[in-house]
Design an enzyme around this catalytic site. Structure first.
Site, PDB file in Angstrom:
ATOM      1  N   ASN A 185       0.840  -1.192   0.000  1.00  0.00           N
ATOM      2  CA  ASN A 185       0.000   0.000   0.000  1.00  0.00           C
ATOM      3  C   ASN A 185       0.879   1.247   0.000  1.00  0.00           C
ATOM      4  O   ASN A 185       2.005   1.218   0.513  1.00  0.00           O
ATOM      5  CB  ASN A 185      -0.903   0.021   1.239  1.00  0.00           C
ATOM      6  CG  ASN A 185      -1.829  -1.171   1.275  1.00  0.00           C
ATOM      7  OD1 ASN A 185      -2.514  -1.467   0.313  1.00  0.00           O
ATOM      8  ND2 ASN A 185      -1.836  -1.882   2.379  1.00  0.00           N
TER       9      ASN A 185
ATOM     10  N   HIS B 102      -5.453   2.030  13.757  1.00  0.00           N
ATOM     11  CA  HIS B 102      -6.224   1.044  13.005  1.00  0.00           C
ATOM     12  C   HIS B 102      -5.749  -0.377  13.267  1.00  0.00           C
ATOM     13  O   HIS B 102      -4.573  -0.612  13.499  1.00  0.00           O
ATOM     14  CB  HIS B 102      -6.094   1.303  11.500  1.00  0.00           C
ATOM     15  CG  HIS B 102      -6.560   2.649  11.074  1.00  0.00           C
ATOM     16  ND1 HIS B 102      -6.041   3.294   9.983  1.00  0.00           N
ATOM     17  CD2 HIS B 102      -7.497   3.477  11.583  1.00  0.00           C
ATOM     18  CE1 HIS B 102      -6.636   4.460   9.823  1.00  0.00           C
ATOM     19  NE2 HIS B 102      -7.522   4.603  10.791  1.00  0.00           N
TER      20      HIS B 102
ATOM     21  N   LYS C 127       2.294  -5.436   9.500  1.00  0.00           N
ATOM     22  CA  LYS C 127       2.665  -4.375   8.560  1.00  0.00           C
ATOM     23  C   LYS C 127       4.148  -4.061   8.681  1.00  0.00           C
ATOM     24  O   LYS C 127       4.660  -3.883   9.789  1.00  0.00           O
ATOM     25  CB  LYS C 127       1.869  -3.099   8.852  1.00  0.00           C
ATOM     26  CG  LYS C 127       0.377  -3.242   8.680  1.00  0.00           C
ATOM     27  CD  LYS C 127      -0.368  -1.980   9.081  1.00  0.00           C
ATOM     28  CE  LYS C 127      -1.870  -2.174   8.921  1.00  0.00           C
ATOM     29  NZ  LYS C 127      -2.600  -0.983   9.385  1.00  0.00           N
TER      30      LYS C 127
ATOM     31  N   TYR D 156       3.655   0.523   2.863  1.00  0.00           N
ATOM     32  CA  TYR D 156       3.652  -0.609   3.783  1.00  0.00           C
ATOM     33  C   TYR D 156       3.180  -1.886   3.123  1.00  0.00           C
ATOM     34  O   TYR D 156       2.323  -1.877   2.246  1.00  0.00           O
ATOM     35  CB  TYR D 156       2.847  -0.313   5.048  1.00  0.00           C
ATOM     36  CG  TYR D 156       1.402   0.052   4.877  1.00  0.00           C
ATOM     37  CD1 TYR D 156       0.397  -0.853   5.192  1.00  0.00           C
ATOM     38  CD2 TYR D 156       1.027   1.312   4.444  1.00  0.00           C
ATOM     39  CE1 TYR D 156      -0.939  -0.511   5.071  1.00  0.00           C
ATOM     40  CE2 TYR D 156      -0.301   1.668   4.323  1.00  0.00           C
ATOM     41  CZ  TYR D 156      -1.279   0.745   4.631  1.00  0.00           C
ATOM     42  OH  TYR D 156      -2.606   1.084   4.505  1.00  0.00           O
TER      43      TYR D 156
ATOM     44  N   ASP E 140     -11.613   8.205  11.827  1.00  0.00           N
ATOM     45  CA  ASP E 140     -10.650   8.249  12.922  1.00  0.00           C
ATOM     46  C   ASP E 140     -11.125   9.129  14.076  1.00  0.00           C
ATOM     47  O   ASP E 140     -10.855   8.836  15.236  1.00  0.00           O
ATOM     48  CB  ASP E 140      -9.285   8.721  12.418  1.00  0.00           C
ATOM     49  CG  ASP E 140      -8.610   7.696  11.516  1.00  0.00           C
ATOM     50  OD1 ASP E 140      -9.099   6.547  11.435  1.00  0.00           O
ATOM     51  OD2 ASP E 140      -7.600   8.040  10.888  1.00  0.00           O
TER      52      ASP E 140
END
Length: 181
Positions: A49, A62, A71, A131, A168
């Site tokens: 990503n 998250h 990740k 990532y 968020d």
């Protein structure tokens, strides 16, 4: 590549050997064998990503309660303060966090394993954040803990209120979050 376990020992900071001269630089950004030796287990990445954010944007905290994602994160333009929070109830570091500065200049990468919430704050005018993930994005299983949760007491740099997405801003409290066993 130098690998350093942080205060949360499953979170690993990677610092590459950079070879540079007047022409520019070269470094190995990922070596599967060295990565697995450093984290102490087999890891299979399935998705890459790339995001770009402006100064003051905070993304996170998250995680996916089903299909949890490990990740490996890095910054290729700008600088961020990156956070990992242990959400594994059986862990001795449950509810604790670790933070590191990642930038295009320092070329550091952070391994955030499955079972952790993740977030970052952009410190430069903009940042491009890359990532790799160990499982696919599953929006129906995504969860968010609010960035300023008083029980986590994360020390974010700066004094300005961050720029948040609507999702968020609605993040839940750690005390009522779905966590891992």
């Amino acid at each position: 590549m130098k690998a350093t376990r942080l205060a949360l020992p499953d979170v690993v900071l990677f610092e590459p050997r950079v070879f540079g001269d007047e022409r520019g630089f070269f470094f190995e950004s990922f070596n599967h064998r060295q990565f697995e030796e450093a984290v102490g287990r087999s890891v299979n990445f399935v998705q890459d990503n790339h995001s770009r954010s402006s100064k003051g944007v905070l993304r996170g905290l998250h995680y996916q309660i089903v299909q949890p994602q490990g990740k490996l994160v890095r910054v290729v333009s700008g600088e961020v303060y990156d956070i990992a929070v242990d959400l594994r109830r059986s862990s001795p570091t449950f509810g604790q966090w670790a933070g590191e500065y990642l930038s295009a200049e320092n070329k550091r990468q952070l391994w955030v394993p499955e079972g952790f919430a993740h977030g970052f704050l952009v410190l430069s005018d903009h940042a491009e954040f890359l990532y790799k993930t160990t499982d696919y994005y599953a929006p129906g299983h995504e969860r968010c803990i609010v960035w300023n949760d008083p029980d986590l007491a994360i020390t974010w740099p700066g004094s300005e209120a961050p720029i948040l997405s609507e999702k968020d801003a609605r993040g839940g409290r750690f005390e009522s979050a779905e966590v891992y066993d």
